[in-house]
Design a protein around this motif. Sequence first.
Motif, PDB file in Angstrom:
ATOM      1  N   THR A  35       2.701  -1.654   5.910  1.00 54.04           N
ATOM      2  CA  THR A  35       1.423  -1.948   6.565  1.00 54.04           C
ATOM      3  C   THR A  35       1.289  -1.236   7.902  1.00 54.04           C
ATOM      4  O   THR A  35       0.342  -1.507   8.644  1.00 54.04           O
ATOM      5  N   GLY A  85       1.267  -3.729  10.496  1.00 59.14           N
ATOM      6  CA  GLY A  85       0.070  -4.561  10.482  1.00 59.14           C
ATOM      7  C   GLY A  85      -1.221  -3.826  10.761  1.00 59.14           C
ATOM      8  O   GLY A  85      -2.293  -4.439  10.784  1.00 59.14           O
ATOM      9  N   ARG A 105      -2.470  -1.154   8.887  1.00 57.19           N
ATOM     10  CA  ARG A 105      -3.141  -0.881   7.615  1.00 57.19           C
ATOM     11  C   ARG A 105      -2.838  -2.025   6.652  1.00 57.19           C
ATOM     12  O   ARG A 105      -1.681  -2.344   6.409  1.00 57.19           O
ATOM     13  N   CYS A 106      -3.890  -2.614   6.119  1.00 55.13           N
ATOM     14  CA  CYS A 106      -3.702  -3.809   5.298  1.00 55.13           C
ATOM     15  C   CYS A 106      -4.469  -3.688   3.984  1.00 55.13           C
ATOM     16  O   CYS A 106      -5.575  -3.131   3.945  1.00 55.13           O
ATOM     17  N   PHE A 134      -4.418  -6.616   1.711  1.00 55.69           N
ATOM     18  CA  PHE A 134      -4.325  -7.964   1.154  1.00 55.69           C
ATOM     19  C   PHE A 134      -5.716  -8.560   0.943  1.00 55.69           C
ATOM     20  O   PHE A 134      -6.642  -8.310   1.715  1.00 55.69           O
ATOM     21  N   ASN A 155      -9.217  -0.097   5.729  1.00 57.60           N
ATOM     22  CA  ASN A 155      -8.349  -1.242   5.970  1.00 57.60           C
ATOM     23  C   ASN A 155      -9.049  -2.497   5.471  1.00 57.60           C
ATOM     24  O   ASN A 155     -10.272  -2.605   5.537  1.00 57.60           O
ATOM     25  N   VAL A 177      -7.123  -7.104   7.905  1.00 56.41           N
ATOM     26  CA  VAL A 177      -5.945  -6.820   8.733  1.00 56.41           C
ATOM     27  C   VAL A 177      -5.278  -8.090   9.276  1.00 56.41           C
ATOM     28  O   VAL A 177      -4.043  -8.158   9.321  1.00 56.41           O
ATOM     29  N   THR A 191      -4.611 -10.826   7.964  1.00 63.05           N
ATOM     30  CA  THR A 191      -3.674 -11.435   7.017  1.00 63.05           C
ATOM     31  C   THR A 191      -2.325 -10.723   7.044  1.00 63.05           C
ATOM     32  O   THR A 191      -1.274 -11.365   6.951  1.00 63.05           O
ATOM     33  N   CYS A 192      -2.339  -9.403   7.179  1.00 64.35           N
ATOM     34  CA  CYS A 192      -1.079  -8.663   7.290  1.00 64.35           C
ATOM     35  C   CYS A 192      -0.379  -8.984   8.606  1.00 64.35           C
ATOM     36  O   CYS A 192       0.846  -9.133   8.652  1.00 64.35           O
ATOM     37  N   GLN A 193      -1.166  -9.080   9.669  1.00 62.08           N
ATOM     38  CA  GLN A 193      -0.581  -9.416  10.962  1.00 62.08           C
ATOM     39  C   GLN A 193       0.026 -10.817  10.936  1.00 62.08           C
ATOM     40  O   GLN A 193       1.070 -11.057  11.552  1.00 62.08           O
ATOM     41  N   TRP A 235      -1.535  -9.888  -2.093  1.00 63.55           N
ATOM     42  CA  TRP A 235      -1.350  -8.744  -2.981  1.00 63.55           C
ATOM     43  C   TRP A 235      -1.806  -9.079  -4.401  1.00 63.55           C
ATOM     44  O   TRP A 235      -2.353  -8.223  -5.106  1.00 63.55           O
TER      45      TRP A 235
END
Length: 210
Positions: free
Chosen positions: A37, A40, A42-43, A45, A59, A62, A64-66, A127
Amino acid sequence: MKMPEIIKQILSVVPLAVLLLSLGAAGISLGLLQANTDNGVRCFFFVSYAQAMNSSLVNYNVPTCQLSIASATIATICLALLTAIELISVSFQIYVKRLIANIIQAGFFVGSILFLFITMIVVSAGWGKTCATYRNITSSGGTSNSAFNIDCTGPQYISDVGPFAPNGADFITAAVFAGVGAVSAIGAFCYLIVKLMRRQKDDNEATPKN
């Protein structure tokens, strides 16, 4: 050395071994998430149909990835502290009996377990949602307007050029290792509770009664 003493020494390092396993699993999960990612930035999800069909988006969701990275980081820190405490305890035979210290240890355990479960849920659900979205688009004969169609179990390619992140297998592995870390931490926590109860019982029996 008597057999009971050998068994006692072996059992004394069990929680340390389990904590090392949990720490390693959490670290692997965190590393895979960061690598796929861009820490965090580039996401991919929870990609919805509308997002997949929007060519201007690069993107997706974002935060959610963070969240997954932050949770894995906090869990790894908690487990590292717990492992250090247990290593000192085993190496120097120092056993903490103060209530406040035991409460702090319990807090670290609960925190690591909670945040690892958060990581596992966010990664697997996020994912999974993305894969389901792209699968529905392709199964209906459509084509997404994003840069590439998601490969859920491998790296991404654009017109046979690649590989590019994210790697679907890495996300799956990250979720699995987060779960393994959480379960291992639960095991170590239960062992700690039993050990404290046993020690309290021994102390009570050793206390002279009037």
